[in-house]
Design an enzyme around this catalytic site. Structure first.
Site, mmCIF file in Angstrom:
data_model
loop_
_atom_site.group_PDB
_atom_site.id
_atom_site.type_symbol
_atom_site.label_atom_id
_atom_site.label_comp_id
_atom_site.label_asym_id
_atom_site.label_seq_id
_atom_site.Cartn_x
_atom_site.Cartn_y
_atom_site.Cartn_z
ATOM 1 N N GLU A 78 2.996 -19.130 -11.357
ATOM 2 C CA GLU A 78 4.248 -18.614 -10.777
ATOM 3 C C GLU A 78 4.941 -19.690 -9.924
ATOM 4 O O GLU A 78 6.148 -19.875 -10.013
ATOM 5 C CB GLU A 78 3.892 -17.387 -9.933
ATOM 6 C CG GLU A 78 4.977 -16.784 -9.099
ATOM 7 C CD GLU A 78 4.371 -15.751 -8.125
ATOM 8 O OE1 GLU A 78 3.595 -14.880 -8.564
ATOM 9 O OE2 GLU A 78 4.664 -15.837 -6.911
ATOM 10 N N ASN B 249 -0.705 -16.858 -9.749
ATOM 11 C CA ASN B 249 0.240 -17.293 -8.725
ATOM 12 C C ASN B 249 0.506 -18.787 -8.794
ATOM 13 O O ASN B 249 1.624 -19.230 -8.536
ATOM 14 C CB ASN B 249 -0.269 -16.908 -7.332
ATOM 15 C CG ASN B 249 -0.030 -15.448 -7.022
ATOM 16 O OD1 ASN B 249 -0.055 -14.612 -7.937
ATOM 17 N ND2 ASN B 249 0.190 -15.120 -5.756
ATOM 18 N N LYS C 78 -5.794 -13.677 -10.532
ATOM 19 C CA LYS C 78 -4.550 -13.512 -9.775
ATOM 20 C C LYS C 78 -4.146 -14.832 -9.113
ATOM 21 O O LYS C 78 -2.963 -15.182 -9.051
ATOM 22 C CB LYS C 78 -4.715 -12.426 -8.709
ATOM 23 C CG LYS C 78 -3.508 -12.254 -7.773
ATOM 24 C CD LYS C 78 -2.253 -11.884 -8.509
ATOM 25 C CE LYS C 78 -1.120 -11.381 -7.633
ATOM 26 N NZ LYS C 78 -0.995 -11.888 -6.304
ATOM 27 N N GLY D 51 0.818 -1.221 0.000
ATOM 28 C CA GLY D 51 0.000 0.000 0.000
ATOM 29 C C GLY D 51 0.847 1.264 0.000
ATOM 30 O O GLY D 51 0.524 2.243 -0.691
#
Lengths: 296, 296, 296, 296
Positions: free
Chosen positions: B174, B171, B167, B13
């Site tokens: 990944e 992953n 996502k 963030g």
């Protein structure tokens, strides 16, 4: 009753001599260890056998077995028979068989399963070679194999090499079965939903789909050590699993279970994994994920 | 220029606030850490935003995110928009989206990839939700995503939940890619046929089939530590790999590579393996094979 | 002799009724099929039982079982006992047990293994629940389990849910064992070094490490169809394998063999693989490697 | 500018000649195809080269390459240099190198990556052999490798054989990466949570962790055929994946991802699986589970 020369009186050979003698056969053993041997040399052993001779080799696979076959080629005579009962790679059998065939000496390869229990229970046998040679050695095979129908503990798999091939595949299957039980055991231990893991596993011995000799052995191990924490999760492999995977590669056959079982053994012997250091390094690089420093 | 409320100013963030401000957007951040926050409370943050408001959540997945959504549901107004940019499980998005929809507050889920490099390189974004909400937030997405064609670093994947789903699968891939590089690295290290492993891996960066950002990161790690022996082969997993495997199960899709990569991480964290103790015990039982005693 | 209500008289329930009656127990069965049932409704079945009642549920897992438990909660009385002998997920047992406990009705979950052979051989049983409830139902368990020592075919695994948990893990192991045999069979078939594959496999039944009930069944199948070419390599999965893998994920336990066995089943049911189309497309893209066009 | 003899003008060799000539080097090619060749025979090609000569072999691995090396041993002179740029197994390089070394002819093995794109992008090169030989051929390597820093597209891996070894491991990694993307693609397709799968994958090209050349190629393939249904999920393998797995076996290195990728290719080429017929047969035996009859 038959007569047999038996070379190699280690854990397996010693027990086989016992079982053969108990069945009434004459065994002339040879081993380098003077406390075990029945003869002073290979020559001496051969000289004590009446022709046509049968000689069983039970020495380590590879160079020791090939060397012994070569020596026997010089000592034995036309019509004699050599049986390799060790864990030779099946490709060695062609070499050994051809060497002896040139001298008109017969050759059989015999895969032997059953471990230290074979002395009392009998050994599972898988034999490769000529039918006429198999016939000659059948009294020996019948004494070594378990009681019950011959075809349930003995097979003539095919030509020279096929006996060890069958044993190799047997061991590949064995790797997969052991790993299946092992994963189940770890899951039961980890989840802690089952309160009495050894009791559950013991209760699988009758009526279930997984009942098997390996299960019986796992029960036996758990009786002695209920969480198996007297030993380390460090597991050797003895060749046949690797060869089975090579065969899968050569024949383009998927073998995910057998390879997983073999790799689990490889991993069990690593103090630390270079691969996992690489994954840790990558995570650290892209995500700033913390890593364990060596020695920390 | 757009205005954004940003909840959670941790590693991700904080960097996103930097990147957004560098692009000229106004960001009112909120974090419990007084050194990081731009506002004293969620209420304070919301009060500083002009309507219709856009609020981006960047807090840990699960309870913290669900709790934050619930609080925002009480603080925001019809026509406002909430974006969850954390690593929430896609099934949470339905719950969060429905809760806000009942109050006519919009909801988008946004999978964010790129790690600590995103601040400078931009973040790969995968968004789920209504097209009209995506349109509203596009200036924010455009500032966060990498330069270049929008469609190469940003996608509108579908309805609410689909961004985090994309996502999650990203992953999973990944995990598999990292493990592929890791196995290759270990093989090069173990075989010692290649004398200069880091040079070979560095030389893969251009022209080869395996060229990739992960490879660049591996080169970077090897530049710092050529044998990666400053760290341990101990690897955490953060949820998405597990969820990907659950999806494989739920959809009956074989996922041997992704599962192998996940299991390698599990194994990397075990001091000793109960499964391999069971295999060792079985070998000992049937073959009298020697075992390593614990503590020896 | 004991008395039992038995709900669900399909392949498994029907056989269990036979075995229980052969052991001298009174069984009041209920099934929707009028040709099989001993009672006209659940109410009728319950009314025919003397208290304290024992009711065994043998209906499909999931909604049908949960629904049946709920109905029994309304029909039974304090002190009665319900046993779920189906293939319920262990997490259902907590729900079912709590529902009945609120009415002071006992609940046991019982994993049952043995398939169609159980009628004659007995069933392997794994039970979860209170020891006092297990005690009440022991005459039933003793009739269903195989002959021999009770602890070799029956276990009290722990609290409610642990019986089905043990059965789930049992089935995960079963998946791995079956796949191990399957890979070995395919290797023997493919390599053609062994000339008589069924004879070799039959010869593994005595003395070997892989001797097991599954091996006996494989021998039986090969007796009927020596190359197994009367059927297709298409294999269903029934839930327990998936749940076992979920447990591996939840407990961070590596389960490479069990997952490989499950994925092999998934793959066996695919006409064509999207994953392998992607690999083919990639090879075509970078190497100009020829691909098989669909429909060619 | 350098001069090079180039044997083999197929897809790879043809493109390399183009790239070398574009860089200003003189290439005398030889190929059996008269439409492609620059010379009428190996002898003719050799006679057209000034000494000390450099000859690059780009013919199929195995017997064709070994045969070509042997012929060159008879045609070349002391001080000349042979480079094998094909996909030879690294163990062949020792044989080839020794054969030439006996005649004082240098030998380098060069792994070449990049496929049909290499002509324009340059090829990733991994070279094994003596540093002095590498130096001699550097102008050739510099022309073939991609632009940018030499060490990012070229490596001198070590002694003879290490170049092909590095390429073999590169391809093993490539197998794993491709399968990782493939599993992710199939999961996205199967789950249908993401509505626009090609858009999501295209959106991974910038900023994400999985960005890579293989991803770019997948995007390219999906641009042409969004569901990849113009081709079959049938995938060849070309040797390096199998050799990588053999190396894993020989070095006792776990390689679960690379093996899974290889096995997925094996399985993709099977009409029906003998292993899965065995599993189906077992399920039918113990559970009376229905099976698909062949031909039904």
């Amino acid at each position: 009753m038959a007569q047999l020369g038996l070379i190699g009186l280690g854990k397996m050979g010693f027990n086989m001599r016992e079982r053969l003698r108990a069945a009434g056969h004459e065994v002339i053993g040879y081993d380098r260890n003077p406390d075990l041997t029945d003869s002073t040399s290979l020559e001496d052993m051969v000289s004590k056998l009446d022709g046509p001779r049968i000689v069983w080799i039970m020495v380590p696979a590879g160079e020791p077995t090939r060397q012994t076959v070569a020596e026997l080629g010089n000592l034995l005579s036309e019509g004699d028979l050599v049986i390799d009962g060790g864990n030779s790679k099946y490709t060695d059998d062609k070499i050994n068989g051809d060497l002896l065939a040139a001298k008109k000496i017969g050759y059989l390869d015999c895969g032997v399963s059953g471990g230290v229990w074979g002395k009392d229970n009998g050994y599972g046998l898988m034999v490769g070679g000529a039918a006429s040679d198999v016939e000659k050695a059948m009294p020996i095979f019948d004494a070594l194999r378990p009681e019950g129908p011959r075809e349930e503990g003995f097979s003539h798999a095919g030509a020279v090499g096929s006996g060890h091939y069958a044993k190799m595949i047997h061991n590949g299957i064995e790797y997969g079965m052991m790993q299946a039980f092992a994963e189940g055991f770890e899951l039961l231990e980890a989840a802690k939903v089952v309160e009495n893991v050894p009791a559950v596993i013991k209760g699988w011995q009758r009526g279930t789909v997984v009942r098997s000799w390996l299960l019986d052995l796992l029960v036996r191990a758990l009786d002695e050590d209920p969480e198996l924490d007297d030993l380390e999760g460090y597991v050797e492999d003895s060749g046949e699993g690797r060869w089975t995977l090579e065969e899968a590669i050569n024949n383009a056959v998927p073998a995910p279970v057998i390879s997983a079982a073999l790799f689990a053994r490889f991993a069990s012997r690593q103090e630390d994994s270079a691969a996992m250091r690489a994954v840790a390094a990558l995570r650290n690089q892209f995500g700033g994920h913390s890593v364990k420093k060596a020695g920390s």
